[in-house]
Design a protein around this motif. Structure first.
Motif, PDB file in Angstrom:
ATOM      1  N   UNK A 581       0.819  -1.211   0.000  1.00 43.72           N
ATOM      2  CA  UNK A 581       0.000   0.000   0.000  1.00 43.72           C
ATOM      3  C   UNK A 581       0.854   1.264   0.000  1.00 43.72           C
ATOM      4  N   UNK A 582       1.531   1.543   1.087  1.00 41.70           N
ATOM      5  CA  UNK A 582       2.295   2.784   1.180  1.00 41.70           C
ATOM      6  C   UNK A 582       3.502   2.772   0.255  1.00 41.70           C
ATOM      7  N   UNK A 583       3.963   1.565  -0.140  1.00 40.05           N
ATOM      8  CA  UNK A 583       5.130   1.485  -1.005  1.00 40.05           C
ATOM      9  C   UNK A 583       4.895   1.994  -2.409  1.00 40.05           C
ATOM     10  N   UNK A 584       3.643   2.112  -2.845  1.00 38.71           N
ATOM     11  CA  UNK A 584       3.365   2.498  -4.231  1.00 38.71           C
ATOM     12  C   UNK A 584       2.887   3.936  -4.367  1.00 38.71           C
ATOM     13  N   UNK A 585       2.740   4.680  -3.273  1.00 42.44           N
ATOM     14  CA  UNK A 585       2.211   6.044  -3.366  1.00 42.44           C
ATOM     15  C   UNK A 585       3.132   7.025  -2.656  1.00 42.44           C
ATOM     16  N   UNK A 586       3.073   8.252  -3.103  1.00 43.09           N
ATOM     17  CA  UNK A 586       3.857   9.331  -2.504  1.00 43.09           C
ATOM     18  C   UNK A 586       2.930  10.519  -2.245  1.00 43.09           C
ATOM     19  N   UNK A 587       2.913  11.012  -1.015  1.00 39.88           N
ATOM     20  CA  UNK A 587       2.101  12.170  -0.667  1.00 39.88           C
ATOM     21  C   UNK A 587       2.719  12.810   0.565  1.00 39.88           C
ATOM     22  N   UNK A 588       2.646  14.121   0.641  1.00 43.25           N
ATOM     23  CA  UNK A 588       3.275  14.841   1.740  1.00 43.25           C
ATOM     24  C   UNK A 588       2.681  14.464   3.083  1.00 43.25           C
ATOM     25  N   UNK A 589       1.447  13.988   3.107  1.00 47.34           N
ATOM     26  CA  UNK A 589       0.793  13.640   4.366  1.00 47.34           C
ATOM     27  C   UNK A 589       0.699  12.131   4.588  1.00 47.34           C
ATOM     28  N   UNK A 590       1.517  11.375   3.866  1.00 44.37           N
ATOM     29  CA  UNK A 590       1.649   9.932   4.084  1.00 44.37           C
ATOM     30  C   UNK A 590       3.111   9.643   4.370  1.00 44.37           C
ATOM     31  N   UNK A 591       3.376   8.882   5.415  1.00 44.96           N
ATOM     32  CA  UNK A 591       4.754   8.593   5.776  1.00 44.96           C
ATOM     33  C   UNK A 591       5.428   7.849   4.631  1.00 44.96           C
ATOM     34  N   UNK A 592       6.690   8.162   4.369  1.00 46.78           N
ATOM     35  CA  UNK A 592       7.394   7.572   3.234  1.00 46.78           C
ATOM     36  C   UNK A 592       8.065   6.273   3.642  1.00 46.78           C
ATOM     37  N   UNK A 593       7.780   5.224   2.889  1.00 42.91           N
ATOM     38  CA  UNK A 593       8.428   3.930   3.095  1.00 42.91           C
ATOM     39  C   UNK A 593       9.716   3.906   2.276  1.00 42.91           C
ATOM     40  N   UNK A 594      10.858   3.834   2.956  1.00 41.41           N
ATOM     41  CA  UNK A 594      12.154   3.804   2.276  1.00 41.41           C
ATOM     42  C   UNK A 594      12.493   2.396   1.813  1.00 41.41           C
ATOM     43  N   UNK A 595      12.188   1.418   2.644  1.00 44.98           N
ATOM     44  CA  UNK A 595      12.539   0.052   2.286  1.00 44.98           C
ATOM     45  C   UNK A 595      11.983  -0.946   3.272  1.00 44.98           C
ATOM     46  N   UNK A 596      12.421  -2.187   3.116  1.00 50.62           N
ATOM     47  CA  UNK A 596      11.934  -3.251   3.976  1.00 50.62           C
ATOM     48  C   UNK A 596      12.996  -4.331   4.092  1.00 50.62           C
ATOM     49  N   UNK A 597      12.779  -5.257   5.005  1.00 50.67           N
ATOM     50  CA  UNK A 597      13.646  -6.412   5.167  1.00 50.67           C
ATOM     51  C   UNK A 597      12.772  -7.625   5.446  1.00 50.67           C
ATOM     52  N   UNK A 598      12.993  -8.678   4.691  1.00 48.36           N
ATOM     53  CA  UNK A 598      12.288  -9.945   4.922  1.00 48.36           C
ATOM     54  C   UNK A 598      13.335 -11.040   4.843  1.00 48.36           C
ATOM     55  N   UNK A 599      13.889 -11.408   5.995  1.00 55.22           N
ATOM     56  CA  UNK A 599      15.029 -12.315   6.022  1.00 55.22           C
ATOM     57  C   UNK A 599      14.954 -13.225   7.226  1.00 55.22           C
ATOM     58  N   UNK A 600      14.978 -14.525   6.987  1.00 57.19           N
ATOM     59  CA  UNK A 600      14.999 -15.541   8.052  1.00 57.19           C
ATOM     60  C   UNK A 600      13.877 -15.334   9.062  1.00 57.19           C
ATOM     61  N   UNK A 601      12.671 -15.065   8.555  1.00 62.20           N
ATOM     62  CA  UNK A 601      11.527 -14.889   9.439  1.00 62.20           C
ATOM     63  C   UNK A 601      11.408 -13.516  10.047  1.00 62.20           C
TER      64      UNK A 601
END
Length: 831
Positions: A581-601
């Protein structure tokens, strides 16, 4: 590529290498004639030269880096800070270092973690060839660490600040005293101080990612010690990585490259024939090395030495899974690659990650992160039927098939094979030649052949969602569009299956500078170790209700907030919801998702850091600054704009489902940003409402959640209205007023509705605001809040209308008292 072609390429590389050697050797044998120094020896400069020499000698005596420039450490001595041991021939040095130099192995941006290592002392570029504590770096300032001999005779790294041992040789020592020697071949030994032949421990027995000259590489049959080379985890982390090089566990006289902790072998040297390994015939033509393979009752090992003593070379297992031989070019002050094994990156297991196609002709680039689907499969989401799935197949001709195929003997035709795959929710692809082969879960090691035709390989049928199948079936250019789109996206060594995936480049997590991390539209797949380092092992937890969130810094300067999710199924669902959800949109009033980690659970989300925490800390806690009315009004307007974007401006309507002060973050200028999309729900534009599981927070839930009917974006409108009440009052809606004996009247939304009808808005406002309030704006917020919490969702405004009202573009009538609030007043129960 045939064996003959591979040999030819390697021979060409060897020829280039020998040319380098000849030039290097001739430079040393016939160095350039130095210019005359008569000017320095003239009488006018004699005293100046003597003075310079004396000052230089005095400086070298006082320099702490030279104070330990010896090759030994005795029981009463220690190696501190920037001191180092130097072998007697001056070739190798042992000391503490942090990998922040621009070296072949460690990029400059690496975080300051300290290691004890051995490197070439005669070259300017830091090149560690052995690391003691690769799995346990010293975090913090290196002044508190030292290398010394403990009371039990073992060599240890000791942290003086914590009074703890960071690393030890862990040898069984019976000698009364021991000492440390750095030998001329780069071997660090711990030996009996009274008997030099009694070696108690040596670094040659514990290699890291480098095959050291003169070291026995293989098996000690008496002790059972097996010397294995293990690649680094990454360019930024020298801990053990994915790939291993060891003696063939089957007993054959060869070495194998394998995926560590598995039985997957992707390349072998071929057996030793007395002179060289059969798969490396180039060894027979080399005159610079002396190769030996020993196999007797006590040992089985390979060893090689350099015949040209002046050369500096290193052989190591790269993070790519390739063995590489480098030579140091003194005139260019850089490393040159002599050869790589295997030569083709596509021969390496999982080098291109899941759901990618490896292309041997492409430029080399790290694609181990692989790709993820654009659209989830029908079978793996809402539809669990094995006979009514809408999933389709996309054909990839001219490819080498993935590893780990499962054979379906009962499927005797291509149609039966396809049906067998569709009937299994875990099946991701199939191929039918002489028999039916299917693959489950991630696809690995799909290889693109040169011409991409069925004559060069086989056809792989990849399972895709119907939505993606429709998108490529309507495209007239067909495969050309797929390949074209991939090239435009910059994928080099791995050609992504464009209709399947959104590719994630893991190299960015190490090499992207801070401005790129926060400036791009894409999100970054981080390694867990990078986030662990960035947050100082998750030591600084941020205030507020935004889950378990920790402050950190990327590249040492860019602040981030790392949210740690649970490892259960709910955590998995929340993780996917936030990224999608937040990873695909950009708006000044939505917190910006820089990245993620999915590793070993482990599941972590990396957001931009909000220095003013969440809204609840300012409204309900006394230790924070008081928000004035102007700031509160702008927060209310900003949140409305953010929700309007989610509901009305995205491809699908995104319902947040958990709007509350804890999920409203404030940046340095108190601009609000909606956060925590773990409960978000997507609703297609063709649908007005969606039936979903109960979610949200008590006190902010719309009544339709309780009744179990399908919801719309109006559930967010209701929650927003409840938040407006709290922005006005500066307290929880359910808190009791000290001045009232009526518990029911303490429910603040009821008070707002009553006072608004009576025209007494000032009494509703936070006492901490004093008289600094715009009463027209306060009345407007009261009206908006009361309309937003109407029990009939059709009576609530849209968030787009709320924005216009708060901006003064629309006027509102006086809202009626919601019947739900009247019921709360009568019963004293929230629901």
């Amino acid at each position: 590529m045939s064996q003959r072609q591979s040999t030819s390429r390697c021979n060409d590389a060897a020829c280039i290498f020998f040319n380098h050697v000849k030039r290097h050797r001739s430079w040393h044998q016939h160095p350039p004639t130095p210019k005359s120094h008569s000017s320095c020896l003239s009488s006018s400069f004699t005293m100046l030269c003597i003075f310079i020499i004396l000052v230089s000698l005095l400086f070298s005596i006082l320099s702490p880096a030279c104070s330990a420039a010896t090759d030994t450490i005795s029981a009463s001595e220690a190696l501190l800070r920037n001191q180092k041991l130097v072998s007697r021939n001056g070739r190798f040095a042992l000391g503490f270092f942090h990998p922040d130099t621009d070296s072949k192995f460690f990029p400059r941006h690496t975080l300051k973690h300290w290691y004890l290592g051995i490197w070439f002392d005669k070259i300017a570029m830091l090149t560690p060839i052995w690391i003691a504590n690769r799995e346990n770096p010293i975090v913090g300032h290196h002044r508190v660490i030292k290398l010394t001999i403990a009371n039990d005779g073992n060599l240890v790294i000791f942290n003086q600040a914590t009074r703890s041992t960071v690393w030890s040789t862990h040898a069984s020592i019976t000698a009364k005293k021991s000492m440390v020697v750095l030998q001329d071949n780069g071997n660090l030994i711990l030996r009996d101080a009274s008997n030099s032949s009694n070696v108690l421990w040596q670094s040659f027995d514990y290699p890291t990612d480098v095959m050291l000259l003169g070291a026995k590489f293989g098996l000690d049959k008496v002790t059972g010690m097996n010397r294995v080379i293990v690649s680094k985890k990454s360019l930024a982390d020298p801990a053990a990585g994915l790939y291993c090089l060891e003696l063939d566990p089957t007993g054959a006289n060869q070495f194998v490259l394998e995926f560590c902790n598995s039985s997957i072998v992707y390349w072998s040297t071929g057996e030793w024939n007395g002179q060289f390994f059969n798969s490396i015939p180039e060894m027979s033509g080399r005159t610079l090395f002396d190769f030996k393979f020993i196999n007797n009752n006590q040992e089985k090992y390979f060893v090689f030495n350099l015949l040209e003593k002046d050369l500096i070379t290193v052989c190591f297992l790269d993070i790519s899974g390739q063995m590489k031989q480098l030579i140091w070019l003194e005139n260019k002050q850089e490393w040159a690659t002599i050869y790589t094994l295997p030569k083709d990156l596509c021969d390496i297991y999982a080098t291109c990650g899941p759901f990618t196609v490896c292309n041997s002709n492409a430029l080399q680039e790290d694609r181990a992160g692989g790709c993820i689907r654009n659209t989830p499969l029908d079978c793996s989401t809402k539809n669990q039927s094995r006979t009514a799935t809408t999933d389709k197949f996309y054909s990839l001709p001219g490819v080498g098939l993935p590893t780990k195929a499962n054979i379906i003997e009962a499927a005797r035709t291509a149609d039966q094979c396809a049906l067998a795959c569709l009937n299994n929710c875990s099946c991701t692809a199939y191929s039918y030649g002489n028999r039916c082969s299917v693959w489950y879960d991630d696809l690995l090691n799909v290889r693109q052949y040169r011409n991409g035709t069925t004559n060069d390989g086989e056809i792989l049928y990849v399972r895709i969602a119907a939505k993606d199948a429709e998108s490529w079936s309507h495209d007239k250019s067909g495969k050309g569009k797929i390949i074209g789109a991939v090239v435009a996206s910059g994928l080099s060594s791995a050609t992504a299956i464009w209709v399947l995936v959104i590719c994630r480049n893991k190299r960015k997590q190490f090499s992207a500078p801070p401005n790129n991390v926060q400036g791009g539209n894409g999100i970054v797949a981080f390694k867990y170790s990078v986030l662990q380092h960035a947050t100082k092992n998750f030591s600084e937890k941020l205030e507020g209700g935004f889950g378990a969130v920790f402050k950190g810094f990327l590249g040492g300067s860019t602040p981030i907030a790392v949210k740690r999710l649970g490892g259960d199924r709910q955590g998995e669902k929340q993780f996917r919801a936030e990224v999608s959800s937040i990873g695909i949109i950009q708006h000044i009033n939505l917190v910006k998702l820089i990245g993620f980690c999915c590793e070993s659970g482990r599941r972590l989300l990396v957001y931009e850091h909000m220095p003013n925490c969440s809204l609840d800390t300012h409204l309900f806690h006394n230790h924070t600054m008081i928000l004035n009315w102007s700031t509160r009004y702008q927060i209310a307007l900003g949140v409305a704009r953010g929700l309007a974007c989610l509901h009305e401006s995205c491809r699908d309507c995104i319902i947040h489902c958990d709007i509350k002060p804890e999920n409203i973050l404030l940046d340095g200028s108190f601009v609000p940003k909606i956060a925590d999309f773990g409960m978000a729900k997507f609703v297609g534009r063709d649908f007005s409402r969606v039936l979903t599981t109960f979610r949200g927070t008590i006190g902010y839930l719309a009544p339709e959640w309780i009744s179990g009917v399908a919801i719309t974006s109006k559930v967010d409108v209701y929650s927003y209205g409840m938040v407006l009440f709290e922005i006005m009052s500066g307290r929880r809606n359910s808190c009791k007023q000290d001045t009232s004996d009526d518990d029911h009247a303490a429910y603040f939304p009821v008070q707002v509705a009553n006072e608004l009808l009576e025209g007494d808005v000032r009494s509703l406002l936070d006492n901490k605001l004093l008289d600094d309030v715009n009463l027209d704006e306060a009345e407007r917020i009261c009206k908006v809040a009361c309309w937003c919490v109407q029990e009939n969702e059709s009576n609530r405004p849209t968030m787009g209308e709320v924005v216009q009202i708060l901006e003064g573009l629309l006027e509102l009538e006086m809202p009626p008292m919601p019947r739900l609030l009247q019921a709360i007043t009568a019963t004293g129960s929230l629901y």
